[in-house]
Design an enzyme around this catalytic site. Structure first.
Site, PDB file in Angstrom:
ATOM      1  N   PHE B  11       0.844  -1.198  -0.036  1.00 33.21           N
ATOM      2  CA  PHE B  11      -0.041  -0.201   0.012  1.00 33.21           C
ATOM      3  C   PHE B  11       0.964   1.346  -0.084  1.00 33.21           C
ATOM      4  O   PHE B  11       0.892   2.036  -0.875  1.00 33.21           O
ATOM      5  CB  PHE B  11      -0.877  -0.185   1.408  1.00 33.21           C
ATOM      6  CG  PHE B  11      -1.610   1.304   1.659  1.00 33.21           C
ATOM      7  CD1 PHE B  11      -2.343   1.958   0.608  1.00 33.21           C
ATOM      8  CD2 PHE B  11      -1.395   1.603   3.059  1.00 33.21           C
ATOM      9  CE1 PHE B  11      -2.684   3.163   1.093  1.00 33.21           C
ATOM     10  CE2 PHE B  11      -2.092   2.940   3.443  1.00 33.21           C
ATOM     11  CZ  PHE B  11      -2.772   3.661   2.324  1.00 33.21           C
ATOM     12  N   ILE B  12       1.829   1.292   1.013  1.00 31.33           N
ATOM     13  CA  ILE B  12       2.595   2.885   1.062  1.00 31.33           C
ATOM     14  C   ILE B  12       3.588   2.651  -0.008  1.00 31.33           C
ATOM     15  O   ILE B  12       3.957   3.603  -0.687  1.00 31.33           O
ATOM     16  CB  ILE B  12       3.218   2.603   2.392  1.00 31.33           C
ATOM     17  CG1 ILE B  12       2.092   2.773   3.636  1.00 31.33           C
ATOM     18  CG2 ILE B  12       4.299   3.861   2.639  1.00 31.33           C
ATOM     19  CD1 ILE B  12       2.619   2.507   4.905  1.00 31.33           C
ATOM     20  N   ASP B  50      11.761 -12.502  -0.415  1.00 32.07           N
ATOM     21  CA  ASP B  50      11.428 -12.544   0.578  1.00 32.07           C
ATOM     22  C   ASP B  50      12.246 -11.608   1.493  1.00 32.07           C
ATOM     23  O   ASP B  50      13.596 -11.767   1.079  1.00 32.07           O
ATOM     24  CB  ASP B  50      11.231 -13.896   1.406  1.00 32.07           C
ATOM     25  CG  ASP B  50      10.392 -13.982   2.501  1.00 32.07           C
ATOM     26  OD1 ASP B  50       9.263 -14.410   2.538  1.00 32.07           O
ATOM     27  OD2 ASP B  50      10.856 -13.639   3.701  1.00 32.07           O
ATOM     28  N   LEU B  70      10.311  -0.640   3.923  1.00 34.01           N
ATOM     29  CA  LEU B  70       8.703  -0.675   4.084  1.00 34.01           C
ATOM     30  C   LEU B  70       8.050  -1.907   4.471  1.00 34.01           C
ATOM     31  O   LEU B  70       7.002  -1.887   4.712  1.00 34.01           O
ATOM     32  CB  LEU B  70       7.991   0.121   3.065  1.00 34.01           C
ATOM     33  CG  LEU B  70       8.641   1.364   2.549  1.00 34.01           C
ATOM     34  CD1 LEU B  70       7.835   1.696   1.134  1.00 34.01           C
ATOM     35  CD2 LEU B  70       8.219   2.376   3.441  1.00 34.01           C
ATOM     36  N   ALA B  71       9.183  -2.859   4.239  1.00 32.91           N
ATOM     37  CA  ALA B  71       8.421  -4.366   4.424  1.00 32.91           C
ATOM     38  C   ALA B  71       8.014  -4.739   6.134  1.00 32.91           C
ATOM     39  O   ALA B  71       9.004  -4.455   6.959  1.00 32.91           O
ATOM     40  CB  ALA B  71       9.346  -5.380   3.943  1.00 32.91           C
ATOM     41  N   SER B 114       6.817   3.016  13.419  1.00 33.45           N
ATOM     42  CA  SER B 114       5.520   3.033  13.777  1.00 33.45           C
ATOM     43  C   SER B 114       5.135   3.898  14.848  1.00 33.45           C
ATOM     44  O   SER B 114       5.379   3.375  16.125  1.00 33.45           O
ATOM     45  CB  SER B 114       4.851   1.649  14.172  1.00 33.45           C
ATOM     46  OG  SER B 114       3.616   1.437  14.802  1.00 33.45           O
ATOM     47  N   TYR B 139       4.923  -5.697  17.824  1.00 30.11           N
ATOM     48  CA  TYR B 139       4.925  -5.252  16.753  1.00 30.11           C
ATOM     49  C   TYR B 139       5.989  -3.825  17.275  1.00 30.11           C
ATOM     50  O   TYR B 139       6.914  -3.616  16.713  1.00 30.11           O
ATOM     51  CB  TYR B 139       3.843  -4.673  16.184  1.00 30.11           C
ATOM     52  CG  TYR B 139       3.750  -3.812  14.876  1.00 30.11           C
ATOM     53  CD1 TYR B 139       3.916  -4.814  13.433  1.00 30.11           C
ATOM     54  CD2 TYR B 139       3.885  -2.584  14.702  1.00 30.11           C
ATOM     55  CE1 TYR B 139       3.872  -4.001  12.445  1.00 30.11           C
ATOM     56  CE2 TYR B 139       3.969  -2.026  13.489  1.00 30.11           C
ATOM     57  CZ  TYR B 139       3.669  -2.684  12.217  1.00 30.11           C
ATOM     58  OH  TYR B 139       3.830  -2.115  11.052  1.00 30.11           O
TER      59      TYR B 139
END
Lengths: 308, 308
Positions: B11-12, B50, B70-71, B114, B139
């Protein structure tokens, strides 16, 4: 209460066991190896096993009220050589341990973190527990991550947890492999008539805490009805040059260190503010550097005669 | 310059690719899957792989000046179900990536952290980058650990690194699986005439940033001769109830959410202070929540007709 000490056969662990017994607790020890400098204690139950063996640790938790986790598979000086091994051996093992803890009788955990690495290069002197955490070694980064998982466990599952951010512990039974603890390393080398080495110019300042003071704090933290994070230092700093001078005064004779280049992960000065532990636990360090070095030298001399 | 975008099909990532191309950069993308909502772009070089495949990532770094990472293999809502998978999939993979980076041409990395999880439950409003890091999800803990390894890499090996602590991004191309991003999830459900669900009473406040603003910040961070950690938010907060109200005004008709019990990892309010990014990068968000929701609704309606 019944206490399980993970890493209870190590340098700090062996003293924690002594203080637990002195305080009337029942003690079970989980460690990879037996103690290096004395035979097993008859009143202690020993279980041999690895930190990664979660199933066996869960068995070892049976009937246990509090757990003191002192095990580490790495040391600050070498953790950057293989950060993935550091993450796997310490972080993942401890996260697995916390998960099985939820279905055990253990309601309290005391975890030994590292006041010398979690803060990185301190911007205040002394360093309080609210100082930002900017570690520059994998060792320190993994300690911070484990602290965070402990805090999360408290918030989400009600575990009582105390993190002790220890400064530089020293004292009897510190190993002589030379990778951790300059006081022990220096005294062992002197006892064997070997030259001592100093990394850098001797101006690096550390906060040396005697292992008796630290072990007493571990036990008080396990007993207290409290959660949180506490610095565990002596409350004052000493330069490497001062340590060498104190050693010279204690040992007598010709102590001339060989100076080697500084290491890029060595922080110039770390002295911990210990007011929080004083206030919350009524704890205070009692052994001066000169007394502690004298006691350690006495032990090293007696031990080197036996072990060669 | 040539930029490698890890996670560039997400998305980003897809918007970062657009902004990189618009700014005249050459773009290589490394991702597990192709983009979900549009065919591959002819001017972009795609490599399928991956995050854990360090050797292949090293090959993908060939000739690259800057890397935008960004993964993520996890999302906040589910990371606590399997923290070890979170540590293995994200932390260990990124530490391995940093190690091979040292022998590559890459001098700059931008990492998406985040802002909604690393601070835990904020004690200030808004939250600046110096707020203590007390995450209560795996996370967030893993993001903090990765930030620390990046900082260490800068200190010990001179890597230029920018950490962007994003708030809640939304906008076109956000997935519709319903595990991340309430604006996208709500709009997708409404477009399919399904009821929308709200966890808690709607009073939870978040900082919603439009993906165009965030993507532009990623590109500016990659271009700038700068290291450091920056909040990446809209600069203001909106409650879930306000979001639902804005959606109602945009979509029209009967929007009645089904209220469900709150979740224990949901922080009541997080609004990021973005002054540091404004000052250091001359960046500012430009898209209001109402404009952004209208644009996203437009995209969702066009897309749902095609994908069903």
């Amino acid at each position: 209460m019944r206490v399980l000490v993970i890493g209870g056969c190590g340098f700090i662990g062996s003293h924690v066991v002594d203080h637990l017994l002195k305080s009337g607790h029942r003690v079970r020890v989980y460690d990879r190896r037996p103690e290096m400098f004395r035979p097993p204690l008859p009143q202690v139950e020993y279980i041999a096993g690895d930190l990664a063996d979660t199933a066996q640790i869960f068995e070892a938790m049976s009937g246990v009220d509090a757990l003191i986790h002192l095990a580490s598979t790495t040391v600050p000086a070498t953790s950057n050589l293989d950060p993935v091994a550091d993450i796997t051996g310490n972080l993942i093992s401890t996260v697995n341990l916390l998960e099985v803890l939820r279905s055990s009788s253990v309601g309290k955990i005391v975890y030994l973190s590292s006041g010398g690495t979690v803060y990185g290069v301190p911007t205040t002197d002394p360093v309080t527990e609210t100082h930002p955490l900017h570690p520059i070694s994998s060792y320190g980064i993994v300690k911070v991550a484990i602290e965070n998982y402990l805090y999360m466990e408290q918030q989400l599952h009600g575990l009582q947890q105390v993190v002790l951010r220890a400064s530089n512990p020293y004292g009897p039974r510190q190993g002589h492999t030379g990778i951790q603890g300059i006081i022990g390393t220096h005294l062992w080398r002197l006892a064997r008539a070997e030259p001592i080495e100093v990394w850098g110019d001797g101006s690096v300042v550390r906060d040396f805490i005697h292992v008796h003071d630290l072990a007493r704090l571990c036990v008080q933290a396990a007993e207290a009805d409290i959660s949180g994070c506490f610095n565990a230092g002596s409350g004052s700093g000493a330069s490497i040059a001062e340590v060498v001078e104190t050693i010279r005064a204690t040992v007598g004779g010709d102590v001339q260190p060989v100076y080697k280049p500084g290491r890029n992960y060595d922080v110039p000065r770390v002295v911990l503010d210990i007011q929080r532990a004083r206030d919350a636990l009524g704890w205070a360090p009692t052994i001066s550097l000169a007394e502690g070095i004298a006691e350690t030298w006495d032990w090293v001399r007696r031990t080197v005669d036996k072990t060669g």
